[in-house]
Design a protein around this motif. Structure first.
Motif, mmCIF file in Angstrom:
data_model
loop_
_atom_site.group_PDB
_atom_site.id
_atom_site.type_symbol
_atom_site.label_atom_id
_atom_site.label_comp_id
_atom_site.label_asym_id
_atom_site.label_seq_id
_atom_site.Cartn_x
_atom_site.Cartn_y
_atom_site.Cartn_z
ATOM 1 N N ILE A 74 -35.394 -20.862 -8.659
ATOM 2 C CA ILE A 74 -34.080 -21.360 -8.895
ATOM 3 C C ILE A 74 -33.677 -21.645 -7.508
ATOM 4 C CG2 ILE A 74 -31.585 -21.284 -9.638
ATOM 5 C CD1 ILE A 74 -32.613 -19.413 -11.480
ATOM 6 N N ARG A 104 -38.020 -18.119 -13.333
ATOM 7 C CA ARG A 104 -38.507 -19.426 -12.536
ATOM 8 C C ARG A 104 -37.574 -19.629 -11.274
ATOM 9 N NH1 ARG A 104 -34.830 -21.014 -16.405
ATOM 10 N NH2 ARG A 104 -36.444 -21.571 -17.799
ATOM 11 N N PHE A 127 -32.379 -19.222 -4.504
ATOM 12 C CA PHE A 127 -31.581 -18.104 -5.179
ATOM 13 C C PHE A 127 -31.868 -16.747 -4.507
ATOM 14 C CE2 PHE A 127 -30.715 -15.063 -8.433
ATOM 15 C CZ PHE A 127 -29.142 -15.031 -8.448
ATOM 16 N N GLU A 174 -31.994 -24.801 -15.885
ATOM 17 C CA GLU A 174 -32.194 -25.616 -14.750
ATOM 18 C C GLU A 174 -32.994 -24.881 -13.486
ATOM 19 O OE1 GLU A 174 -30.980 -28.725 -14.931
ATOM 20 O OE2 GLU A 174 -30.341 -28.080 -17.026
ATOM 21 N N THR A 175 -33.595 -25.812 -12.918
ATOM 22 C CA THR A 175 -34.289 -25.201 -11.570
ATOM 23 C C THR A 175 -33.310 -25.367 -10.309
ATOM 24 O OG1 THR A 175 -35.050 -27.538 -11.073
ATOM 25 C CG2 THR A 175 -36.531 -25.771 -12.175
ATOM 26 N N GLU A 176 -32.277 -26.157 -10.250
ATOM 27 C CA GLU A 176 -31.237 -26.371 -9.301
ATOM 28 C C GLU A 176 -29.933 -26.140 -9.823
ATOM 29 O OE1 GLU A 176 -33.029 -29.431 -6.185
ATOM 30 O OE2 GLU A 176 -31.415 -30.230 -7.374
ATOM 31 N N VAL A 177 -29.076 -25.123 -9.193
ATOM 32 C CA VAL A 177 -27.748 -24.407 -9.868
ATOM 33 C C VAL A 177 -26.711 -24.924 -8.653
ATOM 34 C CG1 VAL A 177 -26.328 -22.857 -10.921
ATOM 35 C CG2 VAL A 177 -28.756 -22.917 -11.471
ATOM 36 N N GLU A 181 -30.192 -18.087 -15.318
ATOM 37 C CA GLU A 181 -31.546 -18.312 -15.499
ATOM 38 C C GLU A 181 -31.611 -18.807 -16.907
ATOM 39 O OE1 GLU A 181 -33.248 -14.204 -15.347
ATOM 40 O OE2 GLU A 181 -33.783 -14.595 -13.134
#
Length: 153
Positions: free
Chosen positions: A49, A47, A61, A100-103, A96
């Motif tokens: 990120i 996905r 990312f 989450e889509t945000e880290v 991954e």
């Protein structure tokens, strides 16, 4: 694939094979414009990120940033490139699998620190000096002491 030498848009794949740790496909290519040969790597991306920086700025990312940081921390330490690639791939997998889509960049830094701690104490201290923004020699001394004490126990 755009040629890194002449920016021609077409290249021909001459050879494909998996990397040592089977996390990517290594492709040898030849530019149809200038004839230069270069290597590309193809990796699975589950996905998109987004990394949230400490100032709340957001950016996509970028595995290459982790690779660069790890390489710099491990410079002249005699660590095989394969081990560095495994460390970076492990961090990427951790990110991954968070789902989450945000880290937070801080979480990524901690994952890298953990991997370097297991890999090489000097590289770990080097990375920590930048990541934790050491400003004085005593910062190094205190951190190195904590690493040395942790190894003794």
């Amino acid at each position: 694939m755009r040629c890194p030498f002449c920016a021609h848009d077409d290249s021909q794949v001459k050879d494909s094979r998996p990397t040592e740790d089977n996390t990517a496909i290594r492709r040898r290519r030849q530019c149809e414009g200038c004839g230069a040969r270069f290597t590309t790597f193809e990796r699975v991306q589950l996905r998109e990120i987004t990394v949230v920086k400490s100032d709340e700025a957001r950016e996509p990312f970028d595995r290459a940033k982790i690779e660069q940081s790890v390489a710099l921390a491990c410079r002249k330490r005699g660590i095989a490139q394969e081990r560095l690639d495994q460390l970076v791939s492990g961090v990427q997998r951790q990110i991954e699998t968070l789902g989450e889509t945000e880290v937070a960049s801080r979480a990524i830094g901690e994952m890298v620190m953990e991997g370097l701690h297991r890999l090489d104490a000097v590289a770990y201290i080097r990375f920590a000096s930048v990541y934790r923004d050491f400003t004085e020699a005593k910062d190094f001394e205190e951190f190195a002491s904590s690493v040395r004490d942790a190894v003794k126990h």
